[in-house]
Enzyme design. Sequence first.
Site, PDB file in Angstrom:
ATOM      1  N   HIS A  16      12.735  -0.666 -12.339  1.00 20.07           N
ATOM      2  CA  HIS A  16      12.380  -1.796 -12.620  1.00 20.07           C
ATOM      3  C   HIS A  16      12.466  -2.465 -11.030  1.00 20.07           C
ATOM      4  O   HIS A  16      13.443  -2.405 -10.519  1.00 20.07           O
ATOM      5  CB  HIS A  16      13.553  -2.455 -13.499  1.00 20.07           C
ATOM      6  CG  HIS A  16      13.243  -4.445 -13.747  1.00 20.07           C
ATOM      7  ND1 HIS A  16      14.619  -4.709 -14.467  1.00 20.07           N
ATOM      8  CD2 HIS A  16      12.516  -4.674 -13.230  1.00 20.07           C
ATOM      9  CE1 HIS A  16      13.793  -6.163 -14.617  1.00 20.07           C
ATOM     10  NE2 HIS A  16      12.480  -6.327 -13.404  1.00 20.07           N
ATOM     11  N   HIS A  30       0.677  -1.218   0.051  1.00 15.95           N
ATOM     12  CA  HIS A  30       0.534   0.328   0.288  1.00 15.95           C
ATOM     13  C   HIS A  30       0.852   1.157   0.341  1.00 15.95           C
ATOM     14  O   HIS A  30       1.868   1.268   0.931  1.00 15.95           O
ATOM     15  CB  HIS A  30      -0.915   0.599   0.997  1.00 15.95           C
ATOM     16  CG  HIS A  30      -0.199  -0.122   2.402  1.00 15.95           C
ATOM     17  ND1 HIS A  30       0.750   1.321   3.201  1.00 15.95           N
ATOM     18  CD2 HIS A  30       0.035  -0.892   3.522  1.00 15.95           C
ATOM     19  CE1 HIS A  30       0.936   0.654   4.604  1.00 15.95           C
ATOM     20  NE2 HIS A  30       0.905  -0.207   4.196  1.00 15.95           N
TER      21      HIS A  30
HETATM   22  C1  LIG Z   1      13.863 -12.262 -15.257  1.00 18.33           C
HETATM   23  C2  LIG Z   1      14.915 -11.519 -15.020  1.00 18.33           C
HETATM   24  O1  LIG Z   1      16.355 -12.212 -15.314  1.00 18.33           O
HETATM   25  S1  LIG Z   1      15.032 -10.235 -14.468  1.00 18.33           S
HETATM   26  C3  LIG Z   1      16.584  -9.141 -13.357  1.00 18.33           C
HETATM   27  C4  LIG Z   1      17.017  -9.576 -11.956  1.00 18.33           C
HETATM   28  N1  LIG Z   1      18.429  -9.483 -11.835  1.00 18.33           N
HETATM   29  C5  LIG Z   1      18.577  -8.966 -10.881  1.00 18.33           C
HETATM   30  O2  LIG Z   1      18.264  -9.610  -9.807  1.00 18.33           O
HETATM   31  C6  LIG Z   1      20.405  -8.384 -10.985  1.00 18.33           C
HETATM   32  C7  LIG Z   1      20.968  -8.129  -9.399  1.00 18.33           C
HETATM   33  N2  LIG Z   1      21.998  -7.981  -9.462  1.00 18.33           N
HETATM   34  C8  LIG Z   1      22.872  -8.162  -8.450  1.00 18.33           C
HETATM   35  O3  LIG Z   1      22.457  -8.380  -6.921  1.00 18.33           O
HETATM   36  C9  LIG Z   1      24.758  -7.787  -8.688  1.00 18.33           C
HETATM   37  O4  LIG Z   1      25.079  -8.514  -8.634  1.00 18.33           O
HETATM   38  C10 LIG Z   1      24.742  -6.026  -8.752  1.00 18.33           C
HETATM   39  C11 LIG Z   1      23.718  -5.125  -9.995  1.00 18.33           C
HETATM   40  C12 LIG Z   1      24.375  -5.954  -7.154  1.00 18.33           C
HETATM   41  C13 LIG Z   1      26.208  -5.631  -8.678  1.00 18.33           C
HETATM   42  O5  LIG Z   1      26.509  -6.545  -9.695  1.00 18.33           O
HETATM   43  P1  LIG Z   1      28.205  -5.925 -10.003  1.00 18.33           P
HETATM   44  O6  LIG Z   1      28.364  -4.453  -9.903  1.00 18.33           O
HETATM   45  O7  LIG Z   1      28.522  -6.731 -11.379  1.00 18.33           O
HETATM   46  O8  LIG Z   1      29.467  -6.008  -8.868  1.00 18.33           O
HETATM   47  P2  LIG Z   1      29.940  -7.235  -9.225  1.00 18.33           P
HETATM   48  O9  LIG Z   1      29.723  -8.830  -9.609  1.00 18.33           O
HETATM   49  O10 LIG Z   1      31.322  -6.895  -9.481  1.00 18.33           O
HETATM   50  O11 LIG Z   1      30.320  -7.497  -7.367  1.00 18.33           O
HETATM   51  C14 LIG Z   1      30.904  -6.235  -6.460  1.00 18.33           C
HETATM   52  C15 LIG Z   1      30.610  -6.604  -5.337  1.00 18.33           C
HETATM   53  O12 LIG Z   1      29.607  -7.008  -4.498  1.00 18.33           O
HETATM   54  C16 LIG Z   1      29.228  -8.282  -3.889  1.00 18.33           C
HETATM   55  N3  LIG Z   1      27.733  -8.491  -4.418  1.00 18.33           N
HETATM   56  C17 LIG Z   1      27.206  -8.593  -5.508  1.00 18.33           C
HETATM   57  N4  LIG Z   1      25.999  -9.045  -5.473  1.00 18.33           N
HETATM   58  C18 LIG Z   1      25.981  -9.470  -4.577  1.00 18.33           C
HETATM   59  C19 LIG Z   1      23.986  -9.422  -4.360  1.00 18.33           C
HETATM   60  N5  LIG Z   1      22.929  -9.380  -4.503  1.00 18.33           N
HETATM   61  N6  LIG Z   1      24.639  -9.303  -2.760  1.00 18.33           N
HETATM   62  C20 LIG Z   1      25.858  -9.459  -2.211  1.00 18.33           C
HETATM   63  N7  LIG Z   1      26.604  -9.314  -2.061  1.00 18.33           N
HETATM   64  C21 LIG Z   1      26.471  -8.628  -3.809  1.00 18.33           C
HETATM   65  C22 LIG Z   1      30.134  -9.340  -4.582  1.00 18.33           C
HETATM   66  O13 LIG Z   1      29.831 -10.381  -4.414  1.00 18.33           O
HETATM   67  C23 LIG Z   1      31.189  -8.325  -5.073  1.00 18.33           C
HETATM   68  O14 LIG Z   1      32.165  -8.587  -3.409  1.00 18.33           O
HETATM   69  P3  LIG Z   1      33.818  -8.301  -3.464  1.00 18.33           P
HETATM   70  O15 LIG Z   1      34.046  -6.976  -3.797  1.00 18.33           O
HETATM   71  O16 LIG Z   1      34.027  -8.768  -1.765  1.00 18.33           O
HETATM   72  O17 LIG Z   1      34.259  -9.738  -4.661  1.00 18.33           O
END
Ligand SMILES: CC(=O)SCCNC(=O)CCNC(=O)[C@H](O)C(C)(C)COP(=O)(O)OP(=O)(O)OC[C@H]1O[C@@H](n2cnc3c(N)ncnc32)[C@H](O)[C@@H]1OP(=O)(O)O
Length: 215
Positions: free
Chosen positions: A147, A138
């Site tokens: 998104h 809500h």
């Molecule tokens: C239908 C569909 O497919 S819709 C699409 C849905 N997609 C999603 O929800 C994707 C969400 N994306 C993520 O979670 C990604 O990991 C992001 C955007 C947060 C970060 O991506 P990037 O910028 O490429 O970061 P990268 O992979 O280099 O990670 C950087 C650091 O954060 C950490 N990290 C990345 N994502 C996460 C996460 N979700 N939770 C915890 N830690 C994370 C990594 O382990 C890394 O740690 P380190 O530096 O200690 O090694």
Amino acid sequence: MHRNKVVIIGGGGHAKVVIDVIQSADTYELVGFTSHSDQESNLSGIPYLGDDSILPTLLEEGVQYFFVATGNNRLRKKLFYQLIELGFTPINAISPFARISPFAKLGRGIVVMPGAVINAYAVIEDNVIINTLSGIDHDCLIKPHAHIAPGASLAGCVNVGEGAFVGMKSSVIPEISIGEWSVVGAGAAVISDVPSYVTVVGVPAKKIIVRNEER
Ligand SMILES: CC(=O)SCCNC(=O)CCNC(=O)[C@H](O)C(C)(C)COP(=O)(O)OP(=O)(O)OC[C@H]1O[C@@H](n2cnc3c(N)ncnc32)[C@H](O)[C@@H]1OP(=O)(O)O
């Protein structure tokens, strides 16, 4: 039954699901999709029409409506306004398997995927993706081009800024604001406000430095 003709913009993974949603609602006639990359001849049963240079011809032929089906928020914003500028009108793609309160308010160019729930007095502005099984409770306000990824849960009174991306299976507690063009990582628990143009991850969510700002 007369159905308005719609062109889909984009031919990637997100387009596949959007086409499926529009077909399952059976409200519009999908004439095909445009894409800038080389494509197969059809996607989910609708034909590839060419790149966006075909759009003025489609308009002349009576295709008045469009849906931009690209996952990238910045690209989707750009294309949304380009199509309006050309004279097309955006539609909403609402799954019959989503639940939207009659007291919620929806803008234009929005997709609501199967299993999503949008509760009373939520406001979803233009060109937003409400993805599979996500929950918008809500009084939430979701600004244009954001998104909400699959399985994300927004509690009551959450504000999501323009172009922000709320990753899959993340949770956001009540009355939090997520700044424009920020990213919430998959599985994060957001318990404090997120500034604009940052990425937060983890439980509880904390800011990280990212190399690639493209989203
Ligand atoms: C239908 C569909 O497919 S819709 C699409 C849905 N997609 C999603 O929800 C994707 C969400 N994306 C993520 O979670 C990604 O990991 C992001 C955007 C947060 C970060 O991506 P990037 O910028 O490429 O970061 P990268 O992979 O280099 O990670 C950087 C650091 O954060 C950490 N990290 C990345 N994502 C996460 C996460 N979700 N939770 C915890 N830690 C994370 C990594 O382990 C890394 O740690 P380190 O530096 O200690 O090694």
